[in-house]
Design an enzyme around this catalytic site. Structure first.
Site, mmCIF file in Angstrom:
data_model
loop_
_atom_site.group_PDB
_atom_site.id
_atom_site.type_symbol
_atom_site.label_atom_id
_atom_site.label_comp_id
_atom_site.label_asym_id
_atom_site.label_seq_id
_atom_site.Cartn_x
_atom_site.Cartn_y
_atom_site.Cartn_z
ATOM 1 N N CYS A 1 -15.064 12.487 -2.602
ATOM 2 C CA CYS A 1 -14.255 13.540 -3.210
ATOM 3 C C CYS A 1 -14.910 14.038 -4.500
ATOM 4 O O CYS A 1 -15.953 14.665 -4.441
ATOM 5 C CB CYS A 1 -12.819 13.056 -3.416
ATOM 6 S SG CYS A 1 -11.632 14.404 -3.688
ATOM 7 N N HIS B 1 -11.180 10.385 1.768
ATOM 8 C CA HIS B 1 -11.120 9.139 0.998
ATOM 9 C C HIS B 1 -11.069 7.915 1.916
ATOM 10 O O HIS B 1 -9.982 7.485 2.316
ATOM 11 C CB HIS B 1 -9.863 9.130 0.122
ATOM 12 C CG HIS B 1 -9.927 10.024 -1.071
ATOM 13 N ND1 HIS B 1 -10.331 9.580 -2.317
ATOM 14 C CD2 HIS B 1 -9.633 11.340 -1.220
ATOM 15 C CE1 HIS B 1 -10.278 10.578 -3.178
ATOM 16 N NE2 HIS B 1 -9.862 11.664 -2.541
ATOM 17 N N GLU C 1 -11.415 4.851 1.118
ATOM 18 C CA GLU C 1 -10.729 3.741 0.443
ATOM 19 C C GLU C 1 -9.219 3.817 0.619
ATOM 20 O O GLU C 1 -8.515 2.806 0.441
ATOM 21 C CB GLU C 1 -11.103 3.710 -1.050
ATOM 22 C CG GLU C 1 -10.407 4.710 -1.949
ATOM 23 C CD GLU C 1 -10.975 6.121 -1.887
ATOM 24 O OE1 GLU C 1 -10.511 6.984 -2.661
ATOM 25 O OE2 GLU C 1 -11.900 6.369 -1.060
#
EC number: 6.3.5.3
Length: 228
Positions: free
Chosen positions: A88, A205, A207
């Site tokens: 990002c 993302h 994560e």
């Protein structure tokens, strides 16, 4: 051996990245960008440039962070084959600093997009995608206002010819369509590699798709396993 997650002023996904890595058994620590990597490069398993709003996204998203002294350390690490992942805002920093070609600019809908999207794996031969098969559809969240990938026609053709496109936005069946493109990225591109296949940037993302308690998908684990 450990993975360093670089914290810029305005980063807000650094702790998320550390937690996700630790969840899959990878040691990780945060490093403030002004401290640099120093001599720790010898003991690095990888580097993550996390999401957030570095320097408030002034000028352009990632533009100011790309001039932080630690970026020189990161570029040197990349040249040595150490895996580097920009996520990002970190992807924006990666493009702005020349780690990868292209640029990320304002979404074509001119608004912040926060949703879970489908991605099709385009190249399964890199460290970032070897956990998948080419053509696999995965679900990963996005959260960005400047995620539209732009690149010149010649550079785009080079990306395709050199097999540098990792992921494209798609529908649940893997079809690459305009409706499945959340930000207007050229060619529905969601993630690419740089001059080395150990360097990658992507807007989604991973994560946030690693811990099962955070959502319906844990598909992001396959990307982060590149550091294992």
């Amino acid at each position: 051996m450990t993975v360093v997650v670089v914290q810029f002023g305005g980063s807000n996904c650094d702790r998320d990245a550390v937690r996700a890595l630790q969840h899959i058994g990878i040691d990780a620590t945060r490093v403030w960008h002004e401290d640099g990597l120093n001599d720790s490069v010898e003991n690095l398993d990888g580097i993550i440039l996390p999401g957030g709003f570095s320097y408030g996204d002034y000028l352009r998203a990632g533009a100011m962070a790309a001039h932080s002294p630690i970026v020189n350390d990161i570029q040197a690490a990349a040249e040595r084959g150490i895996p580097v992942l920009g996520v990002c805002n970190g992807a924006q920093v990666g493009c702005e600093s020349g780690l990868t070609p292209g640029a990320f600019t304002t979404n074509d809908r001119a608004r912040f997009q926060c949703e879970t999207v489908h991605l099709r794996v385009e190249n399964a031969t890199t460290p970032w995608t070897e956990a998948y098969e080419a053509g696999t559809v995965i679900e990963i969240p996005i959260a960005h206002g400047e995620g539209r990938f732009e690149i010149t026609e010649n550079e785009y053709e080079m990306l395709k010819n050199d097999n540098q496109i990792l992921f494209r936005y798609c529908d649940a069946s893997g079809n690459i369509t305009d409706d499945a493109n959340p930000n207007g990225s050229r060619g529905n591109v969601a993630g690419i590699t740089g001059n080395y296949d150990t360097v990658a940037v992507l807007m989604p993302h991973p994560e946030r798709a690693t811990l099962p308690e955070l959502g319906r998908s844990t598909d992001g684990k396959g990307i982060l396993q590149a550091f294992g």
